[in-house]
Scaffold this active site. Structure first.
Site, PDB file in Angstrom:
ATOM      1  N   PRO A   1       0.820  -1.219   0.000  1.00 42.27           N
ATOM      2  CA  PRO A   1       0.000   0.000   0.000  1.00 42.27           C
ATOM      3  C   PRO A   1       0.856   1.272   0.000  1.00 42.27           C
ATOM      4  CG  PRO A   1      -0.770  -1.538   1.676  1.00 42.27           C
ATOM      5  CD  PRO A   1       0.532  -2.076   1.164  1.00 42.27           C
TER       6      PRO A   1
ATOM      7  N   GLU B   1       2.767  -8.885   8.121  1.00 45.10           N
ATOM      8  CA  GLU B   1       2.974  -7.424   8.193  1.00 45.10           C
ATOM      9  C   GLU B   1       3.856  -6.917   7.066  1.00 45.10           C
ATOM     10  OE1 GLU B   1       1.056  -5.950  10.586  1.00 45.10           O
ATOM     11  OE2 GLU B   1       0.478  -8.052  10.811  1.00 45.10           O
TER      12      GLU B   1
ATOM     13  N   ARG C   1      -1.642  -7.679 -21.406  1.00 47.76           N
ATOM     14  CA  ARG C   1      -2.502  -7.320 -22.541  1.00 47.76           C
ATOM     15  C   ARG C   1      -1.948  -6.162 -23.368  1.00 47.76           C
ATOM     16  NH1 ARG C   1      -6.157  -4.029 -21.962  1.00 47.76           N
ATOM     17  NH2 ARG C   1      -7.875  -5.155 -22.900  1.00 47.76           N
TER      18      ARG C   1
ATOM     19  N   ASP D   1      -9.258   0.648 -25.834  1.00 45.01           N
ATOM     20  CA  ASP D   1      -9.758   0.454 -24.481  1.00 45.01           C
ATOM     21  C   ASP D   1      -9.922   1.746 -23.700  1.00 45.01           C
ATOM     22  OD1 ASP D   1     -10.262  -2.188 -24.268  1.00 45.01           O
ATOM     23  OD2 ASP D   1      -8.215  -2.711 -23.700  1.00 45.01           O
TER      24      ASP D   1
HETATM   25  N1  4HQ Z   1      -0.852  -5.455   0.805  1.00 44.11           N
HETATM   26  N2  4HQ Z   1      -1.602  -2.962  -3.105  1.00 44.11           N
HETATM   27  C1  4HQ Z   1       1.044  -7.055   1.007  1.00 44.11           C
HETATM   28  C2  4HQ Z   1      -1.716  -4.627   0.107  1.00 44.11           C
HETATM   29  C3  4HQ Z   1      -1.441  -4.144  -1.251  1.00 44.11           C
HETATM   30  C4  4HQ Z   1      -2.151  -3.129  -1.909  1.00 44.11           C
HETATM   31  C5  4HQ Z   1      -1.083  -5.596   2.225  1.00 44.11           C
HETATM   32  C6  4HQ Z   1       0.357  -6.004   0.228  1.00 44.11           C
HETATM   33  C7  4HQ Z   1      -0.280  -6.626   2.933  1.00 44.11           C
HETATM   34  C8  4HQ Z   1       1.804  -7.779   3.162  1.00 44.11           C
HETATM   35  N3  4HQ Z   1      -0.505  -4.545  -2.109  1.00 44.11           N
HETATM   36  N4  4HQ Z   1       1.055  -6.774   2.416  1.00 44.11           N
HETATM   37  N5  4HQ Z   1      -3.178  -2.411  -1.437  1.00 44.11           N
HETATM   38  O1  4HQ Z   1      -2.736  -4.268   0.646  1.00 44.11           O
HETATM   39  O2  4HQ Z   1      -0.603  -3.819  -3.222  1.00 44.11           O
END
Ligand code: 4HQ
Length: 266
Positions: A89, A116, A154, A169
């Site tokens: 994230p 985590e 794609r 698209d």
């Molecule tokens: N993760 N976009 C991996 C995500 C996430 C997201 C949370 C990734 C937990 C360990 N990854 N960890 N949003 O939520 O890519």
């Protein structure tokens, strides 16, 4: 030929992904090689642990650096000039532009974390790029990796089976797609727009651009803000603006005849 490796502790999650749809077609066409690598295969010790308790305490587990480093090194040895992406994230928000950027690499390595996340020293020394698929919390990076891989594949020439549908698209030109209709021409009293049945190709293209623009304006005005418009597009929006102006003007005329302002609430 693009080479993709996904590093995960759940490689089975990718079995059906590789075997279906566009991914399978790209592999069969010889333009893609894709595999999921089990990080656990690079773990040592009797239990082959891939996670451990966080330094400093607290809840949850952190993915150990050694198995990750070994797995990434092994993939980099196999895939020359690979670009290594960690799904998190905290990464840059994924867009069609980033999909285009990634599609230009010969090799991509996706690192999927669980728990985590991964030890910070892996982020610092083994990862080229951090990407997020949106502001929400997943349990692991696996689904995020699949989302990105699908959007990237794609765009590889030949992956869609010959036609030009990738360029037509949504987002390819920064606009949402026009409405689509198929048979029957009347469904539960709802008719297909007449112009689409006319066979008049120039008018159909004009209608499609017009509905694309108006839908984008109504549903995602943010997409129009940072986009260079063509003369034709400006002409369409000016036309709609003046149509709306006419409607407002007609209201003003009504108001000037009205004795009370009850109808006007703003
Ligand atoms: N993760 N976009 C991996 C995500 C996430 C997201 C949370 C990734 C937990 C360990 N990854 N960890 N949003 O939520 O890519």
């Amino acid at each position: 030929m693009m080479d993709i490796a996904v590093l995960t502790i759940f490689p089975e999650m990718f079995a059906s992904f590789w075997e279906h749809g566009i991914v399978r077609r790209a592999v069969e066409a010889g333009i893609l090689s894709a595999s999921a690598v089990n990080i656990r295969d690079f773990a040592s010790g009797r239990h082959k642990n891939t996670d451990d308790m966080p330094y400093g305490g607290g809840s949850g587990m952190v993915m150990k650096p050694e198995p990750l480093a070994a797995a990434i090194r092994a993939s980099k040895d196999k895939i020359s000039e690979a670009h290594t992406v960690y799904l998190t994230p905290q990464g840059r928000p994924f867009t069609q532009k980033i999909a285009e950027e990634l599609s230009s690499y010969k090799g991509l390595i996706f690192v999927c974390g669980r728990y985590e996340g991964i030890d910070e020293r892996i982020c610092q020394n083994f990862i080229d790029d951090e990407i997020s698929i949106g502001d929400f919390v997943l349990t692991g990076g696996e689904l995020a990796a699949m989302v990105i891989i699908e959007a990237v594949i794609r765009l590889i020439p030949g992956a869609l089976g010959g036609d030009d549908s990738a360029e037509k698209d949504s987002f390819a030109d920064g606009l949402l797609e026009h409405a689509h209709y198929t048979r029957p021409s009347i469904f539960e009293d709802q008719e297909v727009p007449e112009v689409l049945l006319s066979g008049h190709h120039a008018r159909i293209e004009q209608w499609r651009l017009e509905t694309s623009l108006i839908r984008t304006f109504l549903k995602r005005p943010d997409l129009l803000k940072n986009r260079k418009m063509s003369k034709q597009e400006i002409r369409i929006l000016n036309h709609w603006q003046s149509e709306i102006g006419n409607i407002i003007d007609a209201q003003s005329v009504c108001k000037s005849f009205a004795l009370s302002g009850d109808e006007q609430t703003f």
